[in-house]
Design an enzyme around this catalytic site. Sequence first.
Site: not given
Ligand SMILES: NC(=O)c1ccc[n+]([C@@H]2O[C@H](COP(=O)([O-])OP(=O)(O)OC[C@H]3O[C@@H](n4cnc5c(N)ncnc54)[C@H](OP(=O)(O)O)[C@@H]3O)[C@@H](O)[C@H]2O)c1
Length: 336
Positions: A58, A211, A213-214, A217
């Site tokens: 990352y 979410l 990826r938002g 959300s």
């Molecule tokens: N194992 C794997 O293959 C894999 C893949 C992807 C991720 N991950 C892990 O899982 C974690 C979470 O995944 P993700 O970030 O893709 O998914 P997520 O939580 O579905 O999406 C995060 C995005 O949603 C938006 N958002 C809007 N409201 C929110 C709220 N109340 N809380 C949090 N986010 C909100 C934000 O975008 P804005 O800031 O642009 O508004 C944020 O960047 C990652 O950080 C990573 O550590 C693992």
Amino acid sequence: MNLPTRPLGTTGPAVSALGLGLMGMSDVYGDSDRAESIATIHAALDAGVTLLDTGDFYGMGHNELLVAEALRTAPAAAREKALVSVKFGGLRDPDGGWSGFDARPQAVRNFAAYSLRRLGVDHIDVYRPARLDPQVPIEETVGAIAELVEKGHVRHIGLSEVGAETIRRAAATAPITDVQLEYSLISRGIEDQILPATRELGISVTAYGVLSRGLISGHFGRDRRLAANDFRGMSPRFQGENLQHNLDLVERLRKIAEQKGASVAQIAIAWVAARGEDIVPLVGARTRERLNESLGALDVTLDAADLASIEEAVPADAAAGERYPAAQMAHLDSER
Ligand SMILES: NC(=O)c1ccc[n+]([C@@H]2O[C@H](COP(=O)([O-])OP(=O)(O)OC[C@H]3O[C@@H](n4cnc5c(N)ncnc54)[C@H](OP(=O)(O)O)[C@@H]3O)[C@@H](O)[C@H]2O)c1
């Protein structure tokens, strides 16, 4: 503060019922604010979050250095409770591109050596290959991590985006605490085969993309402009008619959220959390505001009637578009 906890499998530690995923603070969703990222990690630790999820790829080490700084500058009590989960194996290029995965035993040892140094810790709490390396039997990758466990460099072994057969083979090699998998109201592919296998084996699921990826959300607007380095600009779910269809689903969810006095994001997170004590949602909040909203999901109780109306509003196969572009779907053992 303390949050409710959930066990990380039958062999792992208890962790906060919500984990913080740090990916978006260094990569994938366009630029982030470093000071706000550190403040968000500190606020999460202060609120009782004990599980921090990162990956060595990352931001090519940037995310691990961020974790190191956040831990170094956090109060000792919070730092001692924090568990860091690290993914390895993703290969990058100097332009930020992705070029496959390497989970050979010598690569495992090499990646771990760099991560330990960057994180400034003497052990990694949970260490996992980000993807199955198709050239390397999972027994060899897990066996190499098990050697790191024996030497004290790693505490627990996890997996990521692998299918039931790979999970069984890995679990026959060494104890596995959790599998990281995308799981949300609109990404339910794990329910048929993977979840029954993890449950049978006493392995937890750390759910990401809760979410989508938002997208679900409640904050993602149709006209949002995305930076060139934002994954969502290439994600099938965020394109044209797919986006409109998916945002229509969000509006259905919004009605339910309003009735519950919660936000859309809180309902989406609470739905995942309600799927079982063996599921730990990881949220990708990168600001304190989003973090606080996410933490509020732990106060939302969904009864059987709520769950039924949520699933009626957003049925299991309701989303338009795959969760990754085709080239990245091809790397997912969990989709085979
Ligand atoms: N194992 C794997 O293959 C894999 C893949 C992807 C991720 N991950 C892990 O899982 C974690 C979470 O995944 P993700 O970030 O893709 O998914 P997520 O939580 O579905 O999406 C995060 C995005 O949603 C938006 N958002 C809007 N409201 C929110 C709220 N109340 N809380 C949090 N986010 C909100 C934000 O975008 P804005 O800031 O642009 O508004 C944020 O960047 C990652 O950080 C990573 O550590 C693992």
